[in-house]
Each structure stands twice: as C-alpha cells, then as structure tokens.
Write a protein that holds these residues in place. Structure first.
Motif, PDB file in Angstrom:
ATOM      1  N   SER A  31     -41.633 -56.344 -55.401  1.00 56.48           N
ATOM      2  CA  SER A  31     -40.872 -56.004 -54.200  1.00 56.48           C
ATOM      3  C   SER A  31     -41.568 -54.992 -53.309  1.00 56.48           C
ATOM      4  CB  SER A  31     -39.504 -55.461 -54.614  1.00 56.48           C
ATOM      5  OG  SER A  31     -38.650 -55.463 -53.502  1.00 56.48           O
ATOM      6  N   ASN A  32     -41.465 -55.239 -52.011  1.00 55.75           N
ATOM      7  CA  ASN A  32     -41.935 -54.305 -50.997  1.00 55.75           C
ATOM      8  C   ASN A  32     -40.744 -53.445 -50.555  1.00 55.75           C
ATOM      9  OD1 ASN A  32     -43.845 -53.364 -49.079  1.00 55.75           O
ATOM     10  ND2 ASN A  32     -43.150 -54.824 -47.518  1.00 55.75           N
ATOM     11  N   SER A  33     -39.552 -54.043 -50.640  1.00 57.95           N
ATOM     12  CA  SER A  33     -38.352 -53.432 -50.075  1.00 57.95           C
ATOM     13  C   SER A  33     -37.417 -52.896 -51.176  1.00 57.95           C
ATOM     14  CB  SER A  33     -37.651 -54.524 -49.254  1.00 57.95           C
ATOM     15  OG  SER A  33     -36.283 -54.339 -49.205  1.00 57.95           O
ATOM     16  N   ASN A  34     -36.517 -51.998 -50.794  1.00 62.37           N
ATOM     17  CA  ASN A  34     -35.615 -51.422 -51.794  1.00 62.37           C
ATOM     18  C   ASN A  34     -34.257 -52.131 -51.877  1.00 62.37           C
ATOM     19  OD1 ASN A  34     -34.218 -50.521 -49.581  1.00 62.37           O
ATOM     20  ND2 ASN A  34     -34.645 -48.347 -49.878  1.00 62.37           N
ATOM     21  N   VAL A  35     -34.101 -53.239 -51.146  1.00 68.80           N
ATOM     22  CA  VAL A  35     -32.845 -54.007 -51.214  1.00 68.80           C
ATOM     23  C   VAL A  35     -33.194 -55.488 -51.389  1.00 68.80           C
ATOM     24  CG1 VAL A  35     -30.639 -54.492 -50.073  1.00 68.80           C
ATOM     25  CG2 VAL A  35     -31.878 -52.436 -49.474  1.00 68.80           C
ATOM     26  N   MET A  36     -32.459 -56.188 -52.271  1.00 66.80           N
ATOM     27  CA  MET A  36     -32.700 -57.624 -52.455  1.00 66.80           C
ATOM     28  C   MET A  36     -31.909 -58.456 -51.461  1.00 66.80           C
ATOM     29  SD  MET A  36     -32.269 -57.888 -56.521  1.00 66.80           S
ATOM     30  CE  MET A  36     -32.208 -59.634 -56.713  1.00 66.80           C
ATOM     31  N   PHE A  78     -42.166 -60.004 -46.964  1.00 64.83           N
ATOM     32  CA  PHE A  78     -41.851 -58.709 -46.373  1.00 64.83           C
ATOM     33  C   PHE A  78     -40.841 -57.964 -47.249  1.00 64.83           C
ATOM     34  CE2 PHE A  78     -43.337 -61.814 -43.473  1.00 64.83           C
ATOM     35  CZ  PHE A  78     -44.356 -61.144 -42.830  1.00 64.83           C
ATOM     36  N   SER A  79     -39.967 -58.717 -47.939  1.00 67.62           N
ATOM     37  CA  SER A  79     -38.982 -58.105 -48.842  1.00 67.62           C
ATOM     38  C   SER A  79     -39.466 -58.206 -50.289  1.00 67.62           C
ATOM     39  CB  SER A  79     -37.636 -58.817 -48.721  1.00 67.62           C
ATOM     40  OG  SER A  79     -37.072 -58.564 -47.467  1.00 67.62           O
ATOM     41  N   GLN A 115     -39.722 -67.616 -55.577  1.00 66.75           N
ATOM     42  CA  GLN A 115     -38.919 -67.394 -54.370  1.00 66.75           C
ATOM     43  C   GLN A 115     -39.699 -66.384 -53.538  1.00 66.75           C
ATOM     44  OE1 GLN A 115     -37.275 -64.640 -53.076  1.00 66.75           O
ATOM     45  NE2 GLN A 115     -37.492 -63.231 -54.787  1.00 66.75           N
ATOM     46  N   ILE A 116     -39.769 -66.632 -52.248  1.00 65.87           N
ATOM     47  CA  ILE A 116     -40.436 -65.700 -51.342  1.00 65.87           C
ATOM     48  C   ILE A 116     -39.437 -65.344 -50.248  1.00 65.87           C
ATOM     49  CG2 ILE A 116     -42.307 -65.428 -49.653  1.00 65.87           C
ATOM     50  CD1 ILE A 116     -44.065 -67.188 -51.376  1.00 65.87           C
ATOM     51  N   ASP A 117     -39.043 -64.098 -50.195  1.00 65.52           N
ATOM     52  CA  ASP A 117     -38.011 -63.640 -49.250  1.00 65.52           C
ATOM     53  C   ASP A 117     -36.771 -64.545 -49.268  1.00 65.52           C
ATOM     54  OD1 ASP A 117     -39.505 -61.461 -48.574  1.00 65.52           O
ATOM     55  OD2 ASP A 117     -40.241 -62.259 -46.667  1.00 65.52           O
ATOM     56  N   ASP A 141     -33.311 -63.054 -44.007  1.00 63.94           N
ATOM     57  CA  ASP A 141     -34.663 -62.757 -44.509  1.00 63.94           C
ATOM     58  C   ASP A 141     -35.612 -63.952 -44.367  1.00 63.94           C
ATOM     59  OD1 ASP A 141     -34.265 -60.083 -45.182  1.00 63.94           O
ATOM     60  OD2 ASP A 141     -33.298 -60.614 -47.059  1.00 63.94           O
ATOM     61  N   GLY A 142     -35.081 -65.176 -44.465  1.00 65.65           N
ATOM     62  CA  GLY A 142     -35.930 -66.366 -44.316  1.00 65.65           C
ATOM     63  C   GLY A 142     -36.469 -66.472 -42.893  1.00 65.65           C
ATOM     64  N   THR A 143     -35.610 -66.225 -41.926  1.00 66.30           N
ATOM     65  CA  THR A 143     -36.025 -66.279 -40.508  1.00 66.30           C
ATOM     66  C   THR A 143     -36.991 -65.148 -40.205  1.00 66.30           C
ATOM     67  OG1 THR A 143     -33.827 -67.122 -40.034  1.00 66.30           O
ATOM     68  CG2 THR A 143     -35.120 -66.389 -38.144  1.00 66.30           C
ATOM     69  N   ILE A 144     -36.689 -63.951 -40.711  1.00 64.92           N
ATOM     70  CA  ILE A 144     -37.595 -62.813 -40.499  1.00 64.92           C
ATOM     71  C   ILE A 144     -38.962 -63.164 -41.078  1.00 64.92           C
ATOM     72  CG2 ILE A 144     -38.082 -60.407 -41.158  1.00 64.92           C
ATOM     73  CD1 ILE A 144     -35.040 -59.938 -41.136  1.00 64.92           C
TER      74      ILE A 144
END
Ligand SMILES: Nc1ncnc2c1ncn2[C@@H]1O[C@H](COP(=O)(O)OP(=O)(O)OP(=O)(O)O)[C@@H](O)[C@H]1O
Length: 293
Positions: free
Chosen positions: A193-198, A131-132, A267-269, A67-70
């Motif tokens: 959260s934008n996403s449904n998985v942490m 994004f997450s 924390q961000i992503d 997620d950090g790279t994304i």
C-alpha cells in the motif's frame, strides 16, 4: 485562462453522477476557467480520454469517480507535471479519504478552487501504476467477487469477502524478494500500500504515507479459521499488526515469483487485473504525481 477538464465515470458509486458544464460553471468563473467535461463509456476509457485532454493542452484534469477512475486518469498524468483534481464519486474512495478530499461535491470543488498542490508517490506493478494499493491472494479474490456482483456498496464488499473466504483454496507457493531477503511463502494475502485507507474507511496500513517514498506491506499467511476471524476484526480496528502471524513492514521494492508457470491474479486500486507472467516487480516512483489537495 485555465483549461480544466473533468473526466466523469457515470457508473461509479451510486451511479448518479451527472456533472454538466453548466453546473460546474456556477463554481469555475468563465473569466478564469475554460471547462471541458468528458464521460467514460467503458472500463479503461478514462485513460484514452485523459491522453486526449493532455494533447488538448488541459492544465488541470479532474477525475470524477472512485479509485478505479482515479487510477485511469492519474496513470496518464504520472511525471507530466499536470495536476490531478479529484471529485470523489466512488464507493470506497480510498485515495480521496487519505488526501482528506471531502465527499460532498461542493466541498471537493472548493479543494480544486483553492489551488494547493501536493506531490505524491506512485506505485508500479510491472507496467501498471497504482496510487492506493495492490494485493495478491485473498484480496484479488474479493475484488473478483465484488466486480461480479454488479453492485458497488459496503454491503456488497462484505458479501464478496465472505464468499471469497468460503471459496478460499491454497495458493501456489510464491517466492518474495524484499529488503534484501528472499522467502518462500504460501500466502493468504500479500498487500502493498501507498495509502493509509483501503476504501470505506478500512485500513490494513494505517501508518502509510503517500509522500515517504515507501510502501507499507502486509503479508498474511494461511491461518486457521478462528485466527482469520481475529484478523478480520483487527482489520476493522486498523491494528492488523497485533496478530503475531501477520508481518507488517516498509519497503521500496518487492519482487514476487511463482515456481509454477502461470499468471498472478491481483487487484490494483480496487480493480481486478490478471498479470500474464510468473514474476511481478513492484517499485515506487517517489513524488511522481501532482494532486490538488
Ligand atoms: N460507462 C461505463 N460503464 C461501465 N464501466 C465503466 C464506465 N466508465 C468507467 N467504468 C469503469 O467503472 C469501474 C469502477 O469505477 P470506480 O472505481 O471509479 O468506481 P467505484 O468502484 O464505485 O469506486 P471505488 O473504487 O472508490 O470503490 C472502473 O473499472 C472504470 O473503468
């Protein structure tokens, strides 16, 4: 000819991430694709590499990592119309799980070759994109301990969580403006959260959608230890809303202010980010990133 660039984080996940142009050439035919690979050498380097690939007129840019790279690659792609590909090579791989991009290398490559696009929402915290998800309080403290441990695995994540729990101390009071109401809280955790998985398949926001133009927000007040344990268990069961003290809702915009001067630790992503301001604006940019998924 499609110019496809792969930005590879060599240390994400197991740290055994080698993707040579020769290997990728077995899947992306020379008649159709021209392949370039780039390796990130330090934190945030993937942002520079992606900006460089955009100048080189890459038509698809693939983040190979977690997620950090994304986050780094995608941050440079917001509103450019250039699609992001993902090869999940991280530890938690939250965004890839939400997008149902398989962790097996060949299957993830298959998703890119299939050439199907989706537009997803992008979150913004002051000047940074996510994004997450982003989090303040306990969440940021877990990521701080996780990063300090130098290893990236579920066990390290659980150990970092227990350490943060032991070290937990009262947070500064925070004023939250959300959905037209203002409240003062002394939160244990604010999670947006934008996403449904942490990551690692866990979720505080199982109903979140990357395409609904809304954040799913969870605010947890300071709770007695036993109730915290219940919260941890409900998180594993993806039902944090079962606990009456926990507030779960949706919003387009959230503002946080600290009465005391100082900074926010967030924390961000999944990466620790210190925000040098006593106010934070979080908003959503609907359908601002194209992803191959
Ligand atoms: N060569 C490098 N050396 C050290 N750190 C790097 C290097 N290249 C990238 N990084 C940093 O590594 C960090 C972790 O990357 P990433 O999040 O992709 O992996 P992960 O933490 O294993 O996966 P996830 O976030 O899905 O759990 C990012 O902050 C990134 O900037």
């Amino acid at each position: 000819m499609i110019h496809i660039h792969f930005i590879i984080n060599p240390i994400s996940g197991s740290g055994k991430n080698e993707l040579s142009e020769a290997f990728l050439g077995n899947y992306f035919s020379q008649e159709k694709y021209s392949i370039t690979t780039k390796i990130s050498e330090y934190k945030r380097h993937a942002i520079t590499l992606t900006a460089e690939s955009i100048r080189e007129e890459a038509q698809i840019i693939v983040a190979c990592g977690g997620d950090g790279t994304i986050n780094e690659v995608a941050s440079a792609l917001v509103n450019t119309g250039i699609p992001l590909g993902i090869i999940p090579m991280g530890s938690g791989n939250g965004l890839a799980s939400n997008l149902k991009i398989p962790k097996q290398l060949e299957k993830a490559i298959g998703v890119i070759l299939r050439n199907k696009y989706v537009s997803i929402d992008v979150g913004r915290v002051n000047d940074s994109y996510f994004f997450s998800n982003t989090g303040f309080g306990f969440d940021a403290s877990v990521i701080k301990n996780y990063e300090e441990s130098q290893r990236r695995s579920l066990l390290t994540y659980v150990t970092a969580s227990l350490k943060s729990f032991k070290e937990y101390h009262r947070q500064d009071e925070i004023v939250i403006e959300i959905n037209g109401t203002t409240q003062m809280v002394n939160p244990f955790l604010i999670f947006v959260s934008n996403s449904n998985v942490m990551g690692y398949g866990m979720s505080l926001t199982p109903k979140a959608s990357l395409q609904d133009g809304l954040f799913d927000v969870v605010i947890v007040p300071k709770l007695p230890k036993l109730k915290m344990l219940v919260f941890g268990l409900l998180m594993l069961l993806k039902r944090p809303d079962f606990q009456k003290e926990v507030s779960c809702f949706q919003a387009k915009e959230i503002k946080l202010f600290k009465k005391s001067r100082g900074y926010f630790q967030s924390q961000i992503d999944g990466e620790l980010v210190e925000i040098p301001s006593s106010s934070v604006d979080i908003d959503i940019l609907q359908s601002s990133l194209i992803v191959l998924a």
